[in-house]
Design an enzyme around this catalytic site. Sequence first.
Site, PDB file in Angstrom:
ATOM      1  N   ARG A 224      21.223  10.831  41.642  1.00 47.37           N
ATOM      2  CA  ARG A 224      22.524  10.891  42.330  1.00 47.37           C
ATOM      3  C   ARG A 224      22.544  11.923  43.446  1.00 47.37           C
ATOM      4  NH1 ARG A 224      26.340  14.153  41.567  1.00 47.37           N
ATOM      5  NH2 ARG A 224      26.100  14.357  39.322  1.00 47.37           N
TER       6      ARG A 224
ATOM      7  N   TYR B  38      33.646  -5.072  61.122  1.00 47.64           N
ATOM      8  CA  TYR B  38      33.189  -5.698  59.888  1.00 47.64           C
ATOM      9  C   TYR B  38      34.359  -5.708  58.892  1.00 47.64           C
ATOM     10  CZ  TYR B  38      30.876  -6.226  55.427  1.00 47.64           C
ATOM     11  OH  TYR B  38      30.534  -6.662  54.179  1.00 47.64           O
TER      12      TYR B  38
ATOM     13  N   ASP C 206      28.222   1.593  63.743  1.00 45.62           N
ATOM     14  CA  ASP C 206      27.608   0.716  62.746  1.00 45.62           C
ATOM     15  C   ASP C 206      26.549  -0.106  63.488  1.00 45.62           C
ATOM     16  OD1 ASP C 206      26.940  -1.450  61.119  1.00 45.62           O
ATOM     17  OD2 ASP C 206      28.936  -1.553  60.205  1.00 45.62           O
TER      18      ASP C 206
HETATM   19  C1  LIG Z   1      27.350  -6.142  55.467  1.00 41.63           C
HETATM   20  C2  LIG Z   1      27.869  -5.186  56.449  1.00 41.63           C
HETATM   21  C3  LIG Z   1      28.452  -3.977  56.044  1.00 41.63           C
HETATM   22  C4  LIG Z   1      28.656  -3.614  54.591  1.00 41.63           C
HETATM   23  O1  LIG Z   1      27.437  -3.501  53.926  1.00 41.63           O
HETATM   24  P1  LIG Z   1      27.244  -3.698  52.338  1.00 41.63           P
HETATM   25  O2  LIG Z   1      25.796  -3.409  52.174  1.00 41.63           O
HETATM   26  O3  LIG Z   1      27.656  -5.094  52.003  1.00 41.63           O
HETATM   27  O4  LIG Z   1      28.123  -2.690  51.679  1.00 41.63           O
HETATM   28  C5  LIG Z   1      28.892  -3.112  57.032  1.00 41.63           C
HETATM   29  N1  LIG Z   1      28.783  -3.401  58.335  1.00 41.63           N
HETATM   30  C6  LIG Z   1      28.239  -4.552  58.766  1.00 41.63           C
HETATM   31  C7  LIG Z   1      28.143  -4.821  60.228  1.00 41.63           C
HETATM   32  C8  LIG Z   1      27.765  -5.480  57.838  1.00 41.63           C
HETATM   33  O5  LIG Z   1      27.235  -6.636  58.269  1.00 41.63           O
END
Ligand SMILES: *Cc1c(COP(=O)(O)O)cnc(C)c1O
Length: 384
Positions: free
Chosen positions: A51, A105, A177
Amino acid sequence: MPEFFKSLDTKSVRAGEPSPRVGGAIVTPIFQTAMFERGDETGYDAIPYIRLNNTPNQIAVAAKLRSLENAEAAVVTASGMAAISTALLTFLSAGDHLLVQDCLYGGTHYLVTDDFAAFGIEFDFVDGTDPGSWADKLRDNTKVMYLETMSNPVLRVPDVKAAAEFARSNGLVSMIDNTFASPINFRPCEVGIDLSLHSATKYLNGHSDIVAGACVGKADLIDKITHRLNHLGGSLDPHAAFLLERGMKTLALRVDRQNSNALFLARTLERNPAVASVSYPGLESHPRYDLARDLFDGFGGMISFELVGGVEAAERFMERARLPINTVSLGGVETVVTRPAITTHSAMDREDRDRLGISDGLLRLSTGIESIEELIEDFKQALN
Ligand SMILES: *Cc1c(COP(=O)(O)O)cnc(C)c1O
């Protein structure tokens, strides 16, 4: 120490491996142990424990990713949303304000719009493509600016360099992101973004068999995120970390193929009379084509498109197409297709969907690594 591995191809395979090798093993073994014998470490965060994000499989993946994105540091997390929520909650507390791109997202959209009020965090949406409009939304308590490299599902490309500069000059932490681009196509820290976030579930792992995430960026910021992550607990399991490290060895190969398959498919779709519109940053018709060409090494595997026949035609296409699997995730070796209005973005208000260009009939495609000839043939028969 200067980086020994230079290209993204070599780094995908070799960066981050333990040195010296564990028992001579070429592959990082799975350290399936929650506890480690106590050494001379001082402080809670240094106690070796899964963790606390400091065990060998977690370290190996983080080191590979740090190297691929030419960044100072990285930490892996239990999911993409663990990376995003932990990063945001590290730099935002009650009374703070967030500037966030208006096309997100789904999971991130719901986190901000449903959950942040309970934490006392305020936000304003901004148009990532219109830097001139950002200053109006800035407040004394604004702490973070948050973007996506290519927005989901309509693939808008924000002015990333302008955002890095805007954040720097206003004392904000800039986050992006970078899931859709992957480090092969774009490395945000190279243009001055503080933190790059990933759903490693997608391109980084690439085989649709785990959920994982990562934060990459400046060392002092990654330290703070790791400290918060140690308390919040969204830590990656060693077996998933092992699979992610294995997946990342072919990242450059896979993404190169996905880039070329997607560009070819997007061009083919654009020429088909059954197709009303195609959104792909690598098409000259994309409104942000010049910016995308300036920022990215490749345009990624994601395409969204609308058919002349709307919802009905979209449903018929998904039934008839044999190669694209009807499912919501993305970034894997298999081509998949979904209709965001009834899946990924179904919990969003219709008004918001309309504003963001997510029509009921819009289809989102994640291009895999199958033969481009077979993909084109299948798309043609399904559209006919
Ligand atoms: C899938 C996705 C997420 C979230 O990711 P998880 O692994 O499902 O928690 C965040 N941002 C984008 C652009 C994604 O495609």
